[in-house]
Design a protein around this motif. Sequence first.
Motif, PDB file in Angstrom:
ATOM      1  N   HIS A 106      48.579  45.116  39.668  1.00  0.00           N
ATOM      2  CA  HIS A 106      47.666  44.104  39.102  1.00  0.00           C
ATOM      3  C   HIS A 106      46.449  43.860  40.014  1.00  0.00           C
ATOM      4  O   HIS A 106      45.331  43.637  39.535  1.00  0.00           O
ATOM      5  CB  HIS A 106      48.465  42.807  38.929  1.00  0.00           C
ATOM      6  N   SER A 147      42.177  35.270  43.357  1.00  0.00           N
ATOM      7  CA  SER A 147      42.896  34.957  42.123  1.00  0.00           C
ATOM      8  C   SER A 147      43.801  33.753  42.356  1.00  0.00           C
ATOM      9  O   SER A 147      43.687  33.066  43.374  1.00  0.00           O
ATOM     10  CB  SER A 147      43.701  36.183  41.678  1.00  0.00           C
ATOM     11  N   GLY A 167      42.515  30.400  44.268  1.00  0.00           N
ATOM     12  CA  GLY A 167      42.736  29.828  42.930  1.00  0.00           C
ATOM     13  C   GLY A 167      43.823  28.763  42.961  1.00  0.00           C
ATOM     14  O   GLY A 167      43.727  27.736  42.274  1.00  0.00           O
ATOM     15  N   GLU A 168      44.833  29.003  43.776  1.00  0.00           N
ATOM     16  CA  GLU A 168      45.924  28.031  43.919  1.00  0.00           C
ATOM     17  C   GLU A 168      45.362  26.712  44.469  1.00  0.00           C
ATOM     18  O   GLU A 168      45.751  25.626  44.024  1.00  0.00           O
ATOM     19  CB  GLU A 168      46.924  28.634  44.908  1.00  0.00           C
ATOM     20  N   GLY A 205      41.415  25.282  37.812  1.00  0.00           N
ATOM     21  CA  GLY A 205      40.198  25.874  38.380  1.00  0.00           C
ATOM     22  C   GLY A 205      38.955  25.635  37.526  1.00  0.00           C
ATOM     23  O   GLY A 205      37.981  25.039  37.982  1.00  0.00           O
ATOM     24  N   ASN A 254      35.332  33.817  38.220  1.00  0.00           N
ATOM     25  CA  ASN A 254      34.806  33.198  37.016  1.00  0.00           C
ATOM     26  C   ASN A 254      33.908  32.009  37.357  1.00  0.00           C
ATOM     27  O   ASN A 254      33.102  31.560  36.544  1.00  0.00           O
ATOM     28  CB  ASN A 254      35.995  32.715  36.179  1.00  0.00           C
ATOM     29  N   THR A 279      39.315  36.766  34.816  1.00  0.00           N
ATOM     30  CA  THR A 279      40.716  36.329  34.706  1.00  0.00           C
ATOM     31  C   THR A 279      41.537  37.474  34.118  1.00  0.00           C
ATOM     32  O   THR A 279      40.980  38.497  33.692  1.00  0.00           O
ATOM     33  CB  THR A 279      40.809  35.073  33.818  1.00  0.00           C
TER      34      THR A 279
HETATM   35  O1  KG4 Z   1      43.187  36.393  38.281  1.00  0.00           O
HETATM   36  P1  KG4 Z   1      43.812  35.270  37.551  1.00  0.00           P
HETATM   37  O2  KG4 Z   1      43.507  35.111  36.071  1.00  0.00           O
HETATM   38  O3  KG4 Z   1      45.364  35.293  37.699  1.00  0.00           O
HETATM   39  C1  KG4 Z   1      46.007  35.700  38.866  1.00  0.00           C
HETATM   40  O4  KG4 Z   1      46.156  36.930  39.059  1.00  0.00           O
HETATM   41  O5  KG4 Z   1      46.356  34.798  39.629  1.00  0.00           O
HETATM   42  O6  KG4 Z   1      43.368  33.953  38.323  1.00  0.00           O
HETATM   43  C2  KG4 Z   1      43.752  32.697  37.895  1.00  0.00           C
HETATM   44  C3  KG4 Z   1      43.189  31.709  38.881  1.00  0.00           C
HETATM   45  C4  KG4 Z   1      43.709  30.291  38.650  1.00  0.00           C
HETATM   46  O7  KG4 Z   1      44.086  29.743  39.868  1.00  0.00           O
HETATM   47  C5  KG4 Z   1      42.507  29.602  38.056  1.00  0.00           C
HETATM   48  O8  KG4 Z   1      42.483  28.213  38.290  1.00  0.00           O
HETATM   49  C6  KG4 Z   1      41.373  30.308  38.770  1.00  0.00           C
HETATM   50  O9  KG4 Z   1      41.769  31.649  38.780  1.00  0.00           O
HETATM   51  N1  KG4 Z   1      40.118  30.132  38.041  1.00  0.00           N
HETATM   52  C7  KG4 Z   1      39.050  29.457  38.549  1.00  0.00           C
HETATM   53  C8  KG4 Z   1      38.065  29.470  37.528  1.00  0.00           C
HETATM   54  N2  KG4 Z   1      38.567  30.164  36.462  1.00  0.00           N
HETATM   55  C9  KG4 Z   1      39.815  30.558  36.805  1.00  0.00           C
HETATM   56  N3  KG4 Z   1      38.856  28.859  39.735  1.00  0.00           N
HETATM   57  C10 KG4 Z   1      37.672  28.262  39.941  1.00  0.00           C
HETATM   58  N4  KG4 Z   1      36.684  28.232  39.028  1.00  0.00           N
HETATM   59  C11 KG4 Z   1      36.841  28.817  37.819  1.00  0.00           C
HETATM   60  N5  KG4 Z   1      35.885  28.790  36.911  1.00  0.00           N
END
Ligand code: KG4
Length: 367
Positions: free
Chosen positions: A136, A167, A194-195, A211, A302, A337
């Motif tokens: 991934h 992520s 992201g966490e 996020g 994003n 994402t």
């Molecule tokens: O890559 P992803 O879709 O899934 C993983 O592989 O983890 O990332 C998801 C993460 C989440 O923590 C989400 O809150 C964050 O990306 N995220 C953002 C935004 N869009 C998604 N964080 C900050 N700003 C955003 N616009």
Amino acid sequence: MKILSIETSCDETALALIEANGGLKNPRFKILKNLVASQIKIHQPFGGVVPNLAKREHIKNLPILFNSLLKKFTSSRVHELKNQPAKLVNSLINNNFFDLIAVTVGPGLEPCLWAGIGFAKDLAKKWNKPLIGVNHLEGHLYSFLLTEKLKNQKLNNSFPAIALIVSGGHTILLLMKDLTHYKKLGETRDDAAGEAFDKVARLLNLPYPGGPELEKLAKYGSSTSIDFPRPMLDQKNYDFSFSGLKTAVLYYLRDQNPKTILKANVAASFQQAAIDVLTAKTFRAAREFKAQSILLSGGVANNKALRQTFRKLVQKKTCLPAGRKLNFFAPSLEFTTDNASMTAVAAYFGHLKKKKRRLIAQGDLNL
Ligand code: KG4
Ligand code: ZN
């Protein structure tokens, strides 16, 4: 070649059909279909992803997505072959509906990964097509190729590159010598970027997924109003740490008079602190390794404020490797994402390099 790809590592059921050409020298991808079934509504009441609910949804959604894909590519024949399913299948195979199946094997939530792998194995058997497992994180890494900007541009002058994957589960900085040779420079020692966004969003009582909600709120605040820490910014390594930043927000909210707290200011100041650390380390690596490009990927890519900061800094002389121009590549927003198009891109390279991955769920697979 046409690649049918499946991604179920977390809470998005994703399926894509991609046409890949050009080999490692000049890879080009045409997205024939990119489908994502979001589970936000299912997990929202719980404030986060519930693995077994996510798995159940994947099992329910995968055949629905596949059938809709099938329908699109056979619509002209559906009438003709209505009562002859076997013929339909044969005709599609002859029509080269797809040549290879790709499925994410990790990292991610294992029950969810198994749902995708099981479905992919059944498809491979039924359609008699080869199946390839995908990391991934490689999907995210290569997602920068899924942008309009690259359509007419050759990649020859883009390496070495510094790649930042941000992520929900990972924050990794990589040095890429070329498309398929990369070395990890650093990663987070605790929470992923992201966490941290998600946890701070929860502290601010924002709904799941945190996020994007935090980013929306931050637009109304001042990013310089609260001086949150920039963890590990001055350390001469390429690791990150976000748990202290999250705790600083927690303490701020605990210690301030609730009546004086402006949540938008908290969101904007936290976001700025995270952006400062991510960009500072990435540009330092770009200078040290004389990079030609910076590649940004993962769900946090994003974030418009983060993308804009990168775009601004690549224009700034003091941020660049001496005497060089820097390219900045990030996937189009829909491919930041989780999605299956990026899985297909990574599968194409894996296929060209004859890379074999075990077709079992590997929850903590790394790069
Ligand atoms: O890559 P992803 O879709 O899934 C993983 O592989 O983890 O990332 C998801 C993460 C989440 O923590 C989400 O809150 C964050 O990306 N995220 C953002 C935004 N869009 C998604 N964080 C900050 N700003 C955003 N616009
Ligand atoms: Zn992801």
